[in-house]
Design a protein around this motif. Structure first.
Motif, PDB file in Angstrom:
ATOM      1  N   UNK A 123      27.007  12.627  20.122  1.00  0.00           N
ATOM      2  CA  UNK A 123      27.205  14.051  20.386  1.00  0.00           C
ATOM      3  C   UNK A 123      28.612  14.350  20.907  1.00  0.00           C
ATOM      4  N   UNK A 124      29.139  13.468  21.739  1.00  0.00           N
ATOM      5  CA  UNK A 124      30.491  13.707  22.256  1.00  0.00           C
ATOM      6  C   UNK A 124      31.515  13.640  21.122  1.00  0.00           C
ATOM      7  N   UNK A 125      31.350  12.709  20.201  1.00  0.00           N
ATOM      8  CA  UNK A 125      32.249  12.635  19.048  1.00  0.00           C
ATOM      9  C   UNK A 125      32.100  13.866  18.171  1.00  0.00           C
ATOM     10  N   UNK A 126      30.888  14.387  18.066  1.00  0.00           N
ATOM     11  CA  UNK A 126      30.668  15.598  17.269  1.00  0.00           C
ATOM     12  C   UNK A 126      31.390  16.784  17.882  1.00  0.00           C
ATOM     13  N   UNK A 127      31.343  16.911  19.200  1.00  0.00           N
ATOM     14  CA  UNK A 127      32.061  18.004  19.870  1.00  0.00           C
ATOM     15  C   UNK A 127      33.555  17.889  19.607  1.00  0.00           C
ATOM     16  N   UNK A 128      34.080  16.677  19.712  1.00  0.00           N
ATOM     17  CA  UNK A 128      35.517  16.484  19.447  1.00  0.00           C
ATOM     18  C   UNK A 128      35.865  16.888  18.014  1.00  0.00           C
ATOM     19  N   UNK A 129      35.037  16.469  17.056  1.00  0.00           N
ATOM     20  CA  UNK A 129      35.294  16.833  15.662  1.00  0.00           C
ATOM     21  C   UNK A 129      35.286  18.341  15.480  1.00  0.00           C
ATOM     22  N   UNK A 130      34.301  19.009  16.052  1.00  0.00           N
ATOM     23  CA  UNK A 130      34.187  20.454  15.882  1.00  0.00           C
ATOM     24  C   UNK A 130      35.375  21.191  16.494  1.00  0.00           C
ATOM     25  N   UNK A 131      35.772  20.784  17.676  1.00  0.00           N
ATOM     26  CA  UNK A 131      36.888  21.467  18.333  1.00  0.00           C
ATOM     27  C   UNK A 131      38.198  21.203  17.590  1.00  0.00           C
ATOM     28  N   UNK A 132      38.369  19.984  17.070  1.00  0.00           N
ATOM     29  CA  UNK A 132      39.653  19.607  16.486  1.00  0.00           C
ATOM     30  C   UNK A 132      39.715  19.803  14.971  1.00  0.00           C
ATOM     31  N   UNK A 133      38.769  20.521  14.402  1.00  0.00           N
ATOM     32  CA  UNK A 133      38.841  20.813  12.971  1.00  0.00           C
ATOM     33  C   UNK A 133      40.159  21.503  12.621  1.00  0.00           C
ATOM     34  N   UNK A 134      40.709  21.240  11.433  1.00  0.00           N
ATOM     35  CA  UNK A 134      41.944  21.910  11.003  1.00  0.00           C
ATOM     36  C   UNK A 134      41.624  23.320  10.490  1.00  0.00           C
ATOM     37  N   UNK A 135      41.439  24.239  11.432  1.00  0.00           N
ATOM     38  CA  UNK A 135      40.932  25.567  11.079  1.00  0.00           C
ATOM     39  C   UNK A 135      41.855  26.344  10.160  1.00  0.00           C
ATOM     40  N   UNK A 136      43.115  25.984  10.108  1.00  0.00           N
ATOM     41  CA  UNK A 136      44.033  26.718   9.242  1.00  0.00           C
ATOM     42  C   UNK A 136      44.152  26.098   7.853  1.00  0.00           C
ATOM     43  N   UNK A 137      43.295  25.138   7.541  1.00  0.00           N
ATOM     44  CA  UNK A 137      43.295  24.490   6.230  1.00  0.00           C
ATOM     45  C   UNK A 137      42.011  24.883   5.499  1.00  0.00           C
ATOM     46  N   UNK A 138      42.072  25.838   4.569  1.00  0.00           N
ATOM     47  CA  UNK A 138      40.846  26.321   3.927  1.00  0.00           C
ATOM     48  C   UNK A 138      40.102  25.237   3.152  1.00  0.00           C
ATOM     49  N   UNK A 139      40.837  24.322   2.544  1.00  0.00           N
ATOM     50  CA  UNK A 139      40.182  23.259   1.777  1.00  0.00           C
ATOM     51  C   UNK A 139      39.401  22.330   2.694  1.00  0.00           C
ATOM     52  N   UNK A 140      40.006  21.957   3.813  1.00  0.00           N
ATOM     53  CA  UNK A 140      39.342  21.057   4.755  1.00  0.00           C
ATOM     54  C   UNK A 140      38.116  21.719   5.374  1.00  0.00           C
ATOM     55  N   UNK A 141      38.222  22.995   5.700  1.00  0.00           N
ATOM     56  CA  UNK A 141      37.088  23.694   6.313  1.00  0.00           C
ATOM     57  C   UNK A 141      35.955  23.865   5.312  1.00  0.00           C
ATOM     58  N   UNK A 142      36.292  24.150   4.062  1.00  0.00           N
ATOM     59  CA  UNK A 142      35.245  24.251   3.044  1.00  0.00           C
ATOM     60  C   UNK A 142      34.568  22.894   2.830  1.00  0.00           C
ATOM     61  N   UNK A 143      35.352  21.811   2.800  1.00  0.00           N
ATOM     62  CA  UNK A 143      34.783  20.483   2.607  1.00  0.00           C
ATOM     63  C   UNK A 143      33.872  20.102   3.776  1.00  0.00           C
ATOM     64  N   UNK A 144      34.307  20.408   4.986  1.00  0.00           N
ATOM     65  CA  UNK A 144      33.471  20.125   6.151  1.00  0.00           C
ATOM     66  C   UNK A 144      32.160  20.902   6.072  1.00  0.00           C
ATOM     67  N   UNK A 145      32.246  22.179   5.747  1.00  0.00           N
ATOM     68  CA  UNK A 145      31.045  23.011   5.648  1.00  0.00           C
ATOM     69  C   UNK A 145      30.094  22.472   4.583  1.00  0.00           C
ATOM     70  N   UNK A 146      30.649  22.081   3.442  1.00  0.00           N
ATOM     71  CA  UNK A 146      29.815  21.531   2.374  1.00  0.00           C
ATOM     72  C   UNK A 146      29.089  20.265   2.833  1.00  0.00           C
ATOM     73  N   UNK A 147      29.767  19.442   3.636  1.00  0.00           N
ATOM     74  CA  UNK A 147      29.148  18.196   4.119  1.00  0.00           C
ATOM     75  C   UNK A 147      27.941  18.484   5.021  1.00  0.00           C
ATOM     76  N   UNK A 148      27.967  19.608   5.709  1.00  0.00           N
ATOM     77  CA  UNK A 148      26.819  19.925   6.566  1.00  0.00           C
ATOM     78  C   UNK A 148      25.594  20.315   5.764  1.00  0.00           C
ATOM     79  N   UNK A 149      25.800  20.761   4.524  1.00  0.00           N
ATOM     80  CA  UNK A 149      24.686  21.189   3.696  1.00  0.00           C
ATOM     81  C   UNK A 149      24.094  22.518   4.069  1.00  0.00           C
ATOM     82  N   UNK A 150      24.771  23.280   4.903  1.00  0.00           N
ATOM     83  CA  UNK A 150      24.191  24.527   5.396  1.00  0.00           C
ATOM     84  C   UNK A 150      23.897  25.520   4.270  1.00  0.00           C
ATOM     85  N   UNK A 151      24.761  25.585   3.279  1.00  0.00           N
ATOM     86  CA  UNK A 151      24.586  26.585   2.211  1.00  0.00           C
ATOM     87  C   UNK A 151      23.843  26.058   1.002  1.00  0.00           C
TER      88      UNK A 151
END
Length: 334
Positions: free
Chosen positions: A303-331
């Motif tokens: 869980x601590x590593x997950x928090x670090x990943x979430x906070x440190x996501x490259x929010x200004x990179x649309x490709x990286x954010x889309x890839x991360x979202x896809x990995x979660x399977x939310x949509x």
């Protein structure tokens, strides 16, 4: 949750009869001995605003702009100046607001004296944040009076709380405000933002640790949702806003529409908006971002590593954010 509204117009004179109790000076909330990393809290701008407010009431119209400039803005803290820059507040807006909304200011004035009470849990919350995220960088928190366009925002390492919103509750009189601001703020104040101030402070503190973005709806929503999730994990609460009761019962429809818009940079239906959108509920982008982040966090073993990943996501990179979202399977299936 950061509260952002559209530009508003203002005018009518407020009475001098509603003098407030003395507003606390700049302070750092009392801390247990272990809380050595407590952020400085600055609230001296609140007292300066009411000094300027009273002077403006007694002044000729031609002198009011100079009074707000000299007594409040020029004498203000770096946090006030950052807040004004972030929300593009002007001296004329303050003068107009003071003139136009006497009932609002009369009702909110005593509530702005609660800045000290609003930070009683801050030291403990920040220490819990540091245990979850050891890389936590220091930030300052400033409470200042704005012109109703944010209850909380950040600039760099500064958390900026609009005290006229963030310290309010259901007693605030919004009857003079124009629509749709009146309806939106009525809903906001019914959520008792003062009672939720601990969550709001930490939500904004999370933003000081994240990369900023001016990108797509998905980028912005995930950034807000991560701040919501982390603040909830630390404080144990969500804001008492309609988005969190409406969202779970309409999630399929929300997801279906969001996926058609998430690559755009238009946020009107989803973020910092009024209820004048297809769902009739404000800020559903926060809910979507929160659910994506929650799905990732819940699936993570560390869980601590997950928090670090979430906070440190490259929010200004649309490709990286889309890839991360896809990995979660939310949509998936949306």
């Amino acid at each position: 949750m950061g509260f952002k509204t559209g530009r508003v117009c203002l005018g009518a004179i407020a009475s001098l009869a509603f003098a407030a109790p003395a507003v606390p000076q700049s302070h750092q909330a009392s801390a247990p001995r272990a809380a050595v990393h407590a952020p400085p809290v600055v609230d001296t701008d609140i007292a300066r605003f009411w000094t300027a407010f009273d002077a403006i009431q007694a002044a000729a119209p031609a002198d009011r702009l100079k009074l707000i400039q000299t007594l409040y803005i020029d004498a203000g803290t770096p946090g006030l100046h950052a807040l004004m820059a972030a929300r593009r507040y002007t001296p004329q807006e303050y003068v107009d607001a003071i003139a136009k909304w006497p009932k609002f200011w009369a009702s909110v004035r005593p509530l702005t004296a609660r800045s000290r009470a609003a930070t009683t849990t801050l030291n403990g919350d920040v220490e819990r944040f540091r245990r979850l995220y050891p890389r936590l960088r220091p930030a300052t928190i400033t409470y200042a009076i704005g012109v109703l366009r944010t209850g909380g925002t950040t600039v760099g390492d500064k958390v900026l709380i609009g005290a006229e919103l963030g310290l309010g509750d259901e007693s605030v009189d919004v009857s003079e405000l124009p629509e749709p601001l009146r309806t939106r703020l009525a809903t906001f104040f019914r959520s008792r933002p003062f009672a939720n101030n601990a969550q709001n402070n930490i939500h904004e503190y999370v933003h000081t640790q994240q990369q900023e973005t001016d990108g797509t709806l998905l980028q912005q929503s995930l950034r807000e949702g991560v701040a919501e999730l982390v603040a909830e994990l630390i404080t144990g609460r969500k804001p008492a806003l309609p988005v969190y009761s409406y969202g779970p019962t309409h999630e399929a429809a929300i997801k279906a529409r969001f996926v058609t818009e998430m690559g755009n940079d238009h946020y009107d239906n989803w973020l910092w908006n009024s209820a004048a959108n297809p769902f009739g509920v404000s800020d559903l982008g926060y809910f979507v971002g929160y659910r994506i982040a929650q799905r990732y966090y819940d699936a993570a073993r560390d869980k601590k590593a997950a928090i670090r990943t979430l906070i440190e996501l490259p929010y200004n990179d649309p490709t990286a954010i889309r890839a991360f979202t896809d990995r979660t399977g939310y949509f998936l299936g949306a």
